[in-house]
Design a protein around this motif. Structure first.
Motif, short mmCIF file in Angstrom:
data_model
loop_
_atom_site.label_atom_id
_atom_site.label_comp_id
_atom_site.label_asym_id
_atom_site.label_seq_id
_atom_site.Cartn_x
_atom_site.Cartn_y
_atom_site.Cartn_z
N ALA A 10 4.35 1.37 9.19
CA ALA A 10 3.10 0.89 9.78
C ALA A 10 2.80 -0.55 9.39
N THR A 11 3.12 -0.92 8.15
CA THR A 11 2.85 -2.28 7.69
C THR A 11 3.67 -3.29 8.46
N ILE A 12 4.97 -3.02 8.64
CA ILE A 12 5.83 -3.95 9.38
C ILE A 12 5.41 -4.01 10.85
N ALA A 13 5.22 -2.86 11.47
CA ALA A 13 4.88 -2.82 12.90
C ALA A 13 3.51 -3.46 13.17
N ALA A 14 2.54 -3.22 12.28
CA ALA A 14 1.20 -3.77 12.49
C ALA A 14 1.20 -5.29 12.38
N ASN A 15 2.05 -5.85 11.51
CA ASN A 15 2.16 -7.30 11.37
C ASN A 15 2.66 -7.96 12.66
N VAL B 30 -0.51 2.09 -1.63
CA VAL B 30 -1.13 0.78 -1.41
C VAL B 30 -0.18 -0.34 -1.84
N TRP B 31 0.37 -0.21 -3.05
CA TRP B 31 1.25 -1.27 -3.57
C TRP B 31 2.54 -1.36 -2.77
N LEU B 32 3.01 -0.24 -2.23
CA LEU B 32 4.17 -0.28 -1.34
C LEU B 32 3.85 -1.06 -0.07
N GLY B 33 2.66 -0.85 0.46
CA GLY B 33 2.23 -1.60 1.65
C GLY B 33 2.14 -3.09 1.37
N ILE B 34 1.61 -3.44 0.21
CA ILE B 34 1.49 -4.84 -0.17
C ILE B 34 2.86 -5.48 -0.32
N ALA B 35 3.76 -4.79 -1.05
CA ALA B 35 5.12 -5.31 -1.25
C ALA B 35 5.85 -5.47 0.08
N THR B 36 5.67 -4.49 0.97
CA THR B 36 6.30 -4.56 2.29
C THR B 36 5.80 -5.75 3.07
N SER B 37 4.49 -5.96 3.06
CA SER B 37 3.89 -7.07 3.79
C SER B 37 4.39 -8.42 3.27
N VAL B 38 4.42 -8.58 1.95
CA VAL B 38 4.89 -9.83 1.35
C VAL B 38 6.36 -10.08 1.70
N CYS B 39 7.18 -9.05 1.55
CA CYS B 39 8.61 -9.20 1.86
C CYS B 39 8.84 -9.52 3.33
N PHE B 40 8.11 -8.84 4.21
CA PHE B 40 8.27 -9.08 5.64
C PHE B 40 7.86 -10.51 6.01
N ILE B 41 6.77 -10.98 5.44
CA ILE B 41 6.32 -12.35 5.73
C ILE B 41 7.34 -13.38 5.24
N LEU B 42 7.84 -13.19 4.01
CA LEU B 42 8.82 -14.12 3.46
C LEU B 42 10.10 -14.15 4.29
N ILE B 43 10.57 -12.95 4.68
CA ILE B 43 11.80 -12.87 5.47
C ILE B 43 11.60 -13.51 6.84
N SER B 44 10.49 -13.17 7.52
CA SER B 44 10.26 -13.72 8.86
C SER B 44 10.05 -15.23 8.82
N GLN B 45 9.41 -15.74 7.77
CA GLN B 45 9.21 -17.19 7.67
C GLN B 45 10.52 -17.91 7.36
N SER B 46 11.45 -17.23 6.67
CA SER B 46 12.74 -17.85 6.38
C SER B 46 13.54 -18.11 7.65
N TRP B 47 13.28 -17.32 8.71
CA TRP B 47 13.98 -17.53 9.97
C TRP B 47 13.67 -18.90 10.56
#
Length: 244
Positions: A37-42, A86-103
């Motif tokens: 849900a965290t990845i898809a919602a972003n 909650v912390w899994l959601g936060i970690a997922t969001s941070v990782c997804f943002i960093l990965i997508s911005q690296s593109w």
């Protein structure tokens, strides 16, 4: 009516998916849905649609489902498990943002056709990213805290820890979603829109969250029923083994 029908179906399917994963994989299923849900919602939150007489972004239902996850985790497994989600959601969001911005750092080949679209979708401003993560942390941890405060209150007041599930579910989520609407809207768009527009966005966002929050009540009761069914089945198997 197409958007309205799709949103209603999305709500039913999304909440049902949470229950299915919970039934199949228990606590791990809830954690799995948090990541999905965290990845898809972003991604989905970037889509704007008209529905029910309002202009809204998608992603609200997926985001609301993470509150259903933490409430189920609180109810069935305790506060610590809900905080882990909650912390899994936060970690997922941070990782997804960093990965997508690296593109965005790559220089595309002349034959590339996807990069312009990817840059359009994932070129979020630092302000939006920071506000989104900070608000997520505040709101989700508050929701877990409030859920257990309501639970302590009803248990002490009425002497039964099972009653008033609807109150602790909605009492925590509705307040949390109000905080989310106010903090994110004003944190992300203050200085971009005038105060009247910000108030309008806050109110329309909260109306959506009220509906999605109230709609998850039957699902958390179903989750408790499924949990009791699983426990009863395990106890039956254990009894059979003891008899042997």
């Amino acid at each position: 009516m197409q958007n309205e029908i799709l949103l209603i179906l999305s709500l039913i399917i999304t909440y049902s998916a949470v229950l299915l994963l919970f039934y199949l994989f228990r606590k791990q299923g809830l954690y799995l849905w948090t990541v999905i849900a965290t990845i898809a919602a972003n991604i989905e939150v970037l889509i704007v649609v008209n529905a029910f007489g309002m202009e809204m972004t998608l992603g609200n239902i997926l985001f609301a489902s993470t509150f259903l996850v933490t409430d189920i985790a609180s109810e069935m497994f305790g506060k610590k498990s809900a905080q882990t989600a909650v912390w899994l959601g936060i970690a997922t969001s941070v990782c997804f943002i960093l990965i997508s911005q690296s593109w965005m750092l790559y220089i595309p080949n002349e034959n590339d056709f996807a990069s312009p679209s990817i840059r359009t979708v994932f070129s979020n401003t630092p302000r939006l990213m920071i506000v989104g993560i900070v608000v997520y942390v505040i709101v989700q941890l508050f929701d877990v805290w409030a859920y257990h405060k309501w639970w302590e209150f009803t248990s002490r007041k009425f002497g039964n820890s099972k009653k008033f599930l609807w109150l602790r579910n909605n009492g925590s989520t509705l307040i949390s979603q109000l905080l989310n609407s106010v903090l994110f809207t004003w944190g992300a768009f203050l200085g971009v829109h005038n105060a009247q527009t910000l108030i309008s966005i806050t109110c329309s966002s909260y109306i959506i969250f009220i509906v999605t929050s109230l709609a998850d009540t039957p699902f958390i009761y179903l989750a408790r029923y499924l949990n009791e069914k699983v426990i009863a089945r395990k106890f039956h198997k254990f009894s059979e083994n003891v008899d042997l």
